[in-house]
Design a protein around this motif. Structure first.
Motif, mmCIF file in Angstrom:
data_model
loop_
_atom_site.group_PDB
_atom_site.id
_atom_site.type_symbol
_atom_site.label_atom_id
_atom_site.label_comp_id
_atom_site.label_asym_id
_atom_site.label_seq_id
_atom_site.Cartn_x
_atom_site.Cartn_y
_atom_site.Cartn_z
ATOM 1 N N GLY A 1 0.820 -1.207 0.000
ATOM 2 C CA GLY A 1 0.000 0.000 0.000
ATOM 3 C C GLY A 1 0.854 1.258 0.000
ATOM 4 O O GLY A 1 1.786 1.399 -0.790
ATOM 5 N N ILE A 2 0.556 2.168 0.919
ATOM 6 C CA ILE A 2 1.303 3.426 1.000
ATOM 7 C C ILE A 2 2.577 3.293 1.820
ATOM 8 O O ILE A 2 3.338 4.257 1.961
ATOM 9 N N SER A 3 2.819 2.118 2.383
ATOM 10 C CA SER A 3 3.937 1.939 3.310
ATOM 11 C C SER A 3 5.248 1.698 2.582
ATOM 12 O O SER A 3 5.278 1.146 1.478
ATOM 13 N N GLY A 4 6.323 2.106 3.215
ATOM 14 C CA GLY A 4 7.664 1.874 2.702
ATOM 15 C C GLY A 4 8.246 3.115 2.066
ATOM 16 O O GLY A 4 7.562 3.838 1.341
ATOM 17 N N HIS A 5 9.516 3.368 2.341
ATOM 18 C CA HIS A 5 10.176 4.533 1.783
ATOM 19 C C HIS A 5 11.691 4.344 1.802
ATOM 20 O O HIS A 5 12.234 3.638 2.656
ATOM 21 N N ILE A 6 12.332 4.974 0.838
ATOM 22 C CA ILE A 6 13.788 4.969 0.740
ATOM 23 C C ILE A 6 14.229 6.416 0.626
ATOM 24 O O ILE A 6 13.624 7.206 -0.105
ATOM 25 N N SER A 7 15.274 6.780 1.339
ATOM 26 C CA SER A 7 15.748 8.156 1.307
ATOM 27 C C SER A 7 17.247 8.200 1.078
ATOM 28 O O SER A 7 17.971 7.254 1.402
ATOM 29 N N VAL A 8 17.699 9.318 0.516
ATOM 30 C CA VAL A 8 19.131 9.557 0.353
ATOM 31 C C VAL A 8 19.394 11.033 0.618
ATOM 32 O O VAL A 8 18.659 11.908 0.165
ATOM 33 N N ARG A 9 20.438 11.310 1.364
ATOM 34 C CA ARG A 9 20.783 12.681 1.740
ATOM 35 C C ARG A 9 21.190 13.494 0.499
ATOM 36 O O ARG A 9 21.856 12.973 -0.407
ATOM 37 N N ASP A 10 20.789 14.750 0.459
ATOM 38 C CA ASP A 10 21.204 15.618 -0.631
ATOM 39 C C ASP A 10 22.702 15.880 -0.513
ATOM 40 O O ASP A 10 23.199 16.150 0.592
ATOM 41 N N PRO A 11 23.457 15.809 -1.618
ATOM 42 C CA PRO A 11 24.922 15.958 -1.526
ATOM 43 C C PRO A 11 25.383 17.371 -1.212
ATOM 44 O O PRO A 11 26.524 17.564 -0.772
ATOM 45 N N GLU A 12 24.511 18.365 -1.425
ATOM 46 C CA GLU A 12 24.888 19.755 -1.191
ATOM 47 C C GLU A 12 24.313 20.307 0.107
ATOM 48 O O GLU A 12 24.961 21.115 0.791
ATOM 49 N N HIS A 13 23.118 19.862 0.456
ATOM 50 C CA HIS A 13 22.429 20.351 1.655
ATOM 51 C C HIS A 13 22.195 19.157 2.599
ATOM 52 O O HIS A 13 21.202 18.444 2.458
ATOM 53 N N PRO A 14 23.089 18.929 3.545
ATOM 54 C CA PRO A 14 23.011 17.738 4.391
ATOM 55 C C PRO A 14 21.782 17.678 5.294
ATOM 56 O O PRO A 14 21.479 16.626 5.850
ATOM 57 N N ASP A 15 21.075 18.820 5.451
ATOM 58 C CA ASP A 15 19.867 18.810 6.267
ATOM 59 C C ASP A 15 18.624 18.513 5.427
ATOM 60 O O ASP A 15 17.500 18.599 5.924
ATOM 61 N N GLN A 16 18.822 18.123 4.172
ATOM 62 C CA GLN A 16 17.719 17.769 3.289
ATOM 63 C C GLN A 16 17.940 16.365 2.725
ATOM 64 O O GLN A 16 19.080 15.917 2.603
ATOM 65 N N PHE A 17 16.844 15.700 2.420
ATOM 66 C CA PHE A 17 16.979 14.371 1.822
ATOM 67 C C PHE A 17 15.903 14.160 0.758
ATOM 68 O O PHE A 17 14.825 14.733 0.809
ATOM 69 N N TRP A 18 16.248 13.300 -0.211
ATOM 70 C CA TRP A 18 15.337 12.916 -1.280
ATOM 71 C C TRP A 18 14.643 11.617 -0.891
ATOM 72 O O TRP A 18 15.259 10.722 -0.303
ATOM 73 N N VAL A 19 13.351 11.519 -1.212
ATOM 74 C CA VAL A 19 12.564 10.362 -0.795
ATOM 75 C C VAL A 19 11.423 10.160 -1.791
ATOM 76 O O VAL A 19 11.078 11.093 -2.554
ATOM 77 N N ASN A 20 10.848 8.983 -1.814
ATOM 78 C CA ASN A 20 9.703 8.740 -2.684
ATOM 79 C C ASN A 20 8.477 9.492 -2.177
ATOM 80 O O ASN A 20 8.294 9.674 -0.972
ATOM 81 N N PRO A 21 7.636 9.964 -3.071
ATOM 82 C CA PRO A 21 6.460 10.752 -2.693
ATOM 83 C C PRO A 21 5.346 9.892 -2.130
ATOM 84 O O PRO A 21 5.255 8.690 -2.404
ATOM 85 N N PHE A 22 4.491 10.506 -1.359
ATOM 86 C CA PHE A 22 3.344 9.811 -0.780
ATOM 87 C C PHE A 22 2.349 9.428 -1.883
ATOM 88 O O PHE A 22 2.032 10.226 -2.767
#
Length: 270
Positions: free
Chosen positions: A57-78
């Motif tokens: 269903g809507i569960s599960g996610h993978i994230s990776v830190r942005d290489p330029e802004h360490p306080d931000q991360f990329w992730v799959n959308p809801f």
């Protein structure tokens, strides 16, 4: 029968920790180049989760830190299926939960878990989370992986059980608790919930997720059939030195990358 270790300078061995001819990770000349690479790997990883049945269903996610802004991360959308995610669908989230890039919304659970992991573990460039059948079954038993084969030895002394279920993870307090409990391990099994693995790269984190889930399946099968024999401590350490090598974990994902990009090239659409 006894075996003898190969000489360090044996002609057939490469100059790596495992002796395998593993290439080094790519080097990028700009944050934009590194970001594009990470986003492509993230989209591929999500498609692989869909292909191998890790969606729920809507569960599960993978994230990776942005290489330029360490306080931000990329992730799959809801609300977008693993099987349909493209690079163009990915979102970037800041430390407050605000989507700073992308047109979709963020899954609250993805934010509270991944933001805390990235904040508290600088070495966790990426984190993978899913509610797979095998991890849920193993977690329900309150058991971690036993070192019963080479693959499971990759997690020997590098896994922890989280037993504090308090409902769906939508509070920062619970995300923080999970991140703190993770410590310097590469896997945390959430009882009544699922599995999280981390790595110094997206590639490594996702490889550990695939390996942990398959090891959970093997362990469940082995215990259903009888009483499996575990490695000794020395054997587990020897196996972990090979199958738990971080560079090997990174490289193993490259085979999955080649597989999914050849099968589903539309995932790279930006």
């Amino acid at each position: 029968m006894t075996t003898t270790a190969a000489a360090p300078d044996a002609a057939y061995l490469a100059d790596t920790a495992t002796g395998l001819p593993i290439p080094g990770e790519p080097v990028f000349t700009s944050p934009d180049e590194a970001r594009r690479h990470r986003k492509q790997r993230l989209a591929a990883a999500l498609r692989l989760f869909g292909k191998y049945g890790f969606g729920e269903g809507i569960s599960g996610h993978i994230s990776v830190r942005d290489p330029e802004h360490p306080d931000q991360f990329w992730v799959n959308p809801f609300g977008v299926s693993f099987k349909q995610v493209k690079v163009a669908d990915l979102i970037c989230v800041d430390s407050t939960g605000r989507v700073v890039q992308g047109r979709h919304r963020v899954n609250p659970s993805a934010f509270v878990i991944h933001s805390e992991i990235h904040e508290r573990h600088p070495g966790a460039t990426a984190a993978a989370h899913g509610h797979t059948a095998h991890s849920r079954a193993l977690g329900a038993l309150g058991r971690l992986l036993d070192p019963i084969d080479q693959e499971s030895a990759a997690f020997y002394g590098r896994q922890v059980l989280y037993d504090e279920y308090q409902g769906p993870s939508v509070s920062l307090e619970q995300g923080r608790d999970i991140a703190e409990r993770l410590g310097d391990n590469r896997a945390i099994l959430l009882r009544h919930h699922g599995l999280i693995t981390v790595g110094d790269s997206l590639d490594e984190a996702v490889h550990w997720f695939f390996t942990y889930d398959s090891c959970a399946q093997v362990q469940l099968l082995a215990h259903a059939a009888g009483t499996p024999k575990a490695f000794t401590h020395e054997q587990a350490l020897a196996a972990a030195a090979g199958f738990g090598d971080a560079q090997l974990g990174w490289f193993s994902f490259q085979l999955l990358w080649n597989e999914i990009v050849a099968e589903q090239p539309d995932l790279l659409e930006e």
